[in-house]
Design an enzyme around this catalytic site. Sequence first.
Site, PDB file in Angstrom:
ATOM      1  N   HIS A  64      37.350 -41.616   6.784  1.00 33.23           N
ATOM      2  CA  HIS A  64      36.373 -42.378   5.986  1.00 33.23           C
ATOM      3  C   HIS A  64      37.059 -43.338   5.036  1.00 33.23           C
ATOM      4  O   HIS A  64      36.488 -44.320   4.606  1.00 33.23           O
ATOM      5  CB  HIS A  64      35.442 -41.431   5.212  1.00 33.23           C
ATOM      6  CG  HIS A  64      36.100 -40.765   4.057  1.00 33.23           C
ATOM      7  ND1 HIS A  64      37.019 -39.750   4.194  1.00 33.23           N
ATOM      8  CD2 HIS A  64      36.002 -40.985   2.720  1.00 33.23           C
ATOM      9  CE1 HIS A  64      37.448 -39.375   3.010  1.00 33.23           C
ATOM     10  NE2 HIS A  64      36.859 -40.103   2.093  1.00 33.23           N
ATOM     11  N   LYS A  69      46.112 -38.874   4.512  1.00 32.82           N
ATOM     12  CA  LYS A  69      47.228 -38.426   3.676  1.00 32.82           C
ATOM     13  C   LYS A  69      47.344 -36.923   3.683  1.00 32.82           C
ATOM     14  O   LYS A  69      46.342 -36.219   3.631  1.00 32.82           O
ATOM     15  CB  LYS A  69      46.940 -38.915   2.238  1.00 32.82           C
ATOM     16  CG  LYS A  69      48.069 -38.739   1.282  1.00 32.82           C
ATOM     17  CD  LYS A  69      49.022 -39.893   1.319  1.00 32.82           C
ATOM     18  CE  LYS A  69      50.286 -39.609   0.560  1.00 32.82           C
ATOM     19  NZ  LYS A  69      51.207 -38.680   1.263  1.00 32.82           N
ATOM     20  N   LYS A  93      40.163 -32.661  -1.434  1.00 36.09           N
ATOM     21  CA  LYS A  93      40.859 -32.771  -2.719  1.00 36.09           C
ATOM     22  C   LYS A  93      41.056 -34.229  -3.108  1.00 36.09           C
ATOM     23  O   LYS A  93      40.917 -34.582  -4.276  1.00 36.09           O
ATOM     24  CB  LYS A  93      42.117 -31.902  -2.739  1.00 36.09           C
ATOM     25  CG  LYS A  93      43.402 -32.470  -2.302  1.00 36.09           C
ATOM     26  CD  LYS A  93      44.565 -31.509  -2.568  1.00 36.09           C
ATOM     27  CE  LYS A  93      44.753 -30.444  -1.524  1.00 36.09           C
ATOM     28  NZ  LYS A  93      46.114 -29.926  -1.421  1.00 36.09           N
ATOM     29  N   ASP A  98      39.340 -38.593  -6.809  1.00 41.16           N
ATOM     30  CA  ASP A  98      39.207 -40.047  -6.600  1.00 41.16           C
ATOM     31  C   ASP A  98      40.505 -40.705  -6.158  1.00 41.16           C
ATOM     32  O   ASP A  98      40.873 -41.778  -6.668  1.00 41.16           O
ATOM     33  CB  ASP A  98      38.685 -40.736  -7.867  1.00 41.16           C
ATOM     34  CG  ASP A  98      37.230 -40.401  -8.131  1.00 41.16           C
ATOM     35  OD1 ASP A  98      36.477 -40.253  -7.157  1.00 41.16           O
ATOM     36  OD2 ASP A  98      36.857 -40.250  -9.311  1.00 41.16           O
ATOM     37  N   LYS A 105      47.121 -33.482   7.713  1.00 39.63           N
ATOM     38  CA  LYS A 105      48.172 -32.495   7.460  1.00 39.63           C
ATOM     39  C   LYS A 105      49.046 -32.391   8.689  1.00 39.63           C
ATOM     40  O   LYS A 105      48.579 -32.606   9.811  1.00 39.63           O
ATOM     41  CB  LYS A 105      47.552 -31.129   7.178  1.00 39.63           C
ATOM     42  CG  LYS A 105      48.496 -30.194   6.477  1.00 39.63           C
ATOM     43  CD  LYS A 105      48.543 -30.528   5.005  1.00 39.63           C
ATOM     44  CE  LYS A 105      49.345 -29.567   4.193  1.00 39.63           C
ATOM     45  NZ  LYS A 105      48.989 -29.663   2.782  1.00 39.63           N
ATOM     46  N   SER A 360      51.412 -38.882  -5.259  1.00 34.80           N
ATOM     47  CA  SER A 360      51.729 -39.546  -3.993  1.00 34.80           C
ATOM     48  C   SER A 360      51.003 -40.891  -3.900  1.00 34.80           C
ATOM     49  O   SER A 360      51.539 -41.876  -3.394  1.00 34.80           O
ATOM     50  CB  SER A 360      51.284 -38.685  -2.798  1.00 34.80           C
ATOM     51  OG  SER A 360      52.256 -37.715  -2.500  1.00 34.80           O
TER      52      SER A 360
HETATM   53  N1  GLU Z   1      51.268 -31.229   0.489  1.00 41.01           N
HETATM   54  C1  GLU Z   1      50.654 -31.560  -0.742  1.00 41.01           C
HETATM   55  C2  GLU Z   1      49.234 -31.023  -0.801  1.00 41.01           C
HETATM   56  O1  GLU Z   1      48.906 -30.069  -0.132  1.00 41.01           O
HETATM   57  C3  GLU Z   1      50.777 -33.043  -1.085  1.00 41.01           C
HETATM   58  C4  GLU Z   1      50.153 -33.977  -0.134  1.00 41.01           C
HETATM   59  C5  GLU Z   1      50.477 -35.456  -0.408  1.00 41.01           C
HETATM   60  O2  GLU Z   1      51.100 -35.752  -1.407  1.00 41.01           O
HETATM   61  O3  GLU Z   1      50.086 -36.261   0.420  1.00 41.01           O
HETATM   62  O4  GLU Z   1      48.428 -31.463  -1.554  1.00 41.01           O
END
Ligand code: GLU
Length: 467
Positions: A64, A69, A93, A98, A105, A360
């Site tokens: 979306h 990420k 999350k 936001d 993943k 990130s």
């Molecule tokens: N692996 C981390 C998480 O579960 C960070 C993910 C990221 O920074 O993209 O939130």
Amino acid sequence: MQEYKFFDQVNKAFDRAAAFTKFDKGVLAQIKACNDILHIQFPIEMDDGTIRVIDGYRVEHSHHKMPTKGGIRYSTMVSEDETMALAALMTYKCAVVDVPFGGAKGGIKIDPRKFSVHELERITRRYTFELFKKNFIGPGNDVPAPDMGSGAREMGWIFDTYRQLSDDINAEGCVTGKPVGQGGIRGRTEATGRGVFFGIREACDNAEDMKAIGLERGLEGKTFVIQGLGNVGYHSAKYMIEAGAILIGVAEYDGSIYNEKGIDLEKLMAYKTEHRGIAGYANAKNLETNTAVLEVECDILIPAALENQITEMNAPNIKAKLIGEAANGPVTDNAHKIIKERGALILPDSYLNAGGVTVSYFEWLKNIQHVRFGRMEKRFEENSYKKILSVIETISDRKFTNAELADLAKGGGERDLVDSGLEETMVNAYNEINELRKHHNVDLRTAALISAINKVGFMYEGMGIFP
Ligand code: GLU
């Protein structure tokens, strides 16, 4: 022991929250679904010349918003189900805090401790190559990051592999959590733990909410137990202690320890590095099992290790009044019900561990902007503050010392800006979900998911995906 399908656990919480939103079934089903699931098996050459076949996964849960990420986990427990659940959690999350990304993943099914550095490098580079070929990596489509078992070193290899394959001017933004010298950002390593701390601090700052669970306001003097002293667990504990909380128990894979007078975190870390575990640590009581310490009397319990750690088996024995989910999915759906009925407050993973992806996001912005935060304005800010201070000196007859001047006229550098952006994000999101919690008379997990579903669902409606 009962098997918990992690993706089912996430979806149970989703369904409960969905009932409080206005979206029709089709939109909700689309939000829940995993858009792309990649399972690869590739060979790598071991140092002794033999060939091993490695299983790798990447799941893009929701498109979306782009890019998608999420981290890459290096663990023997990696599976399609786990990667799907973790990808879905990433979508939710990001929405809660936001951060304008879809969720994804990755996972590589290995025990990283059983491979040499060169073998790990070959695995990581080959995995990246596979992702590249299948269009599962790139600054505009899918951006990995560290997760359990991986860190800045692996992210550096991923970036280096990607840039050999692509002449994209934004190549640095293909992965986050990189070493600072390779386009990383200051503060990313500690970001998830720092976010966990900001979230717990914010919850503890609310006198009314604390009273409801029988605690005083503030972190000072509160006792806490942590499960998992990896990157997230260590940094969460460090900031909690700095704020005056007392670490009385630690659980690790090889044992659990307890000392009501407090455990010295740095000494324990040194012991852990030397002995590859915490069992046998002398300045605390070694308990019988590696999870026994989760059940001791304490104010706050922070599971910062794996999913499905608190189940209906041990939930009835847990005495903590506040549970901060630093890990992803540490409390099963049934356990959540038991703990909630006892009147404890659970700060859900979909909110509490979002600090990592938040920073990130800042790193990715830095990469695609090709400029370090603070570079343009730091000196300008300093000069403005100095002018104000010199006016104060003239009208008040008060001379500032050089040390005072340096402190008062300090412009924001990258690290300060990252920290303040992270604090702002965690504080705002907490208050947003806490209001939803009160408005709908639900728990915080449901409230966080209501917030996420509303934001994601709105995007689908707005995009006219269903003509
Ligand atoms: N692996 C981390 C998480 O579960 C960070 C993910 C990221 O920074 O993209 O939130």
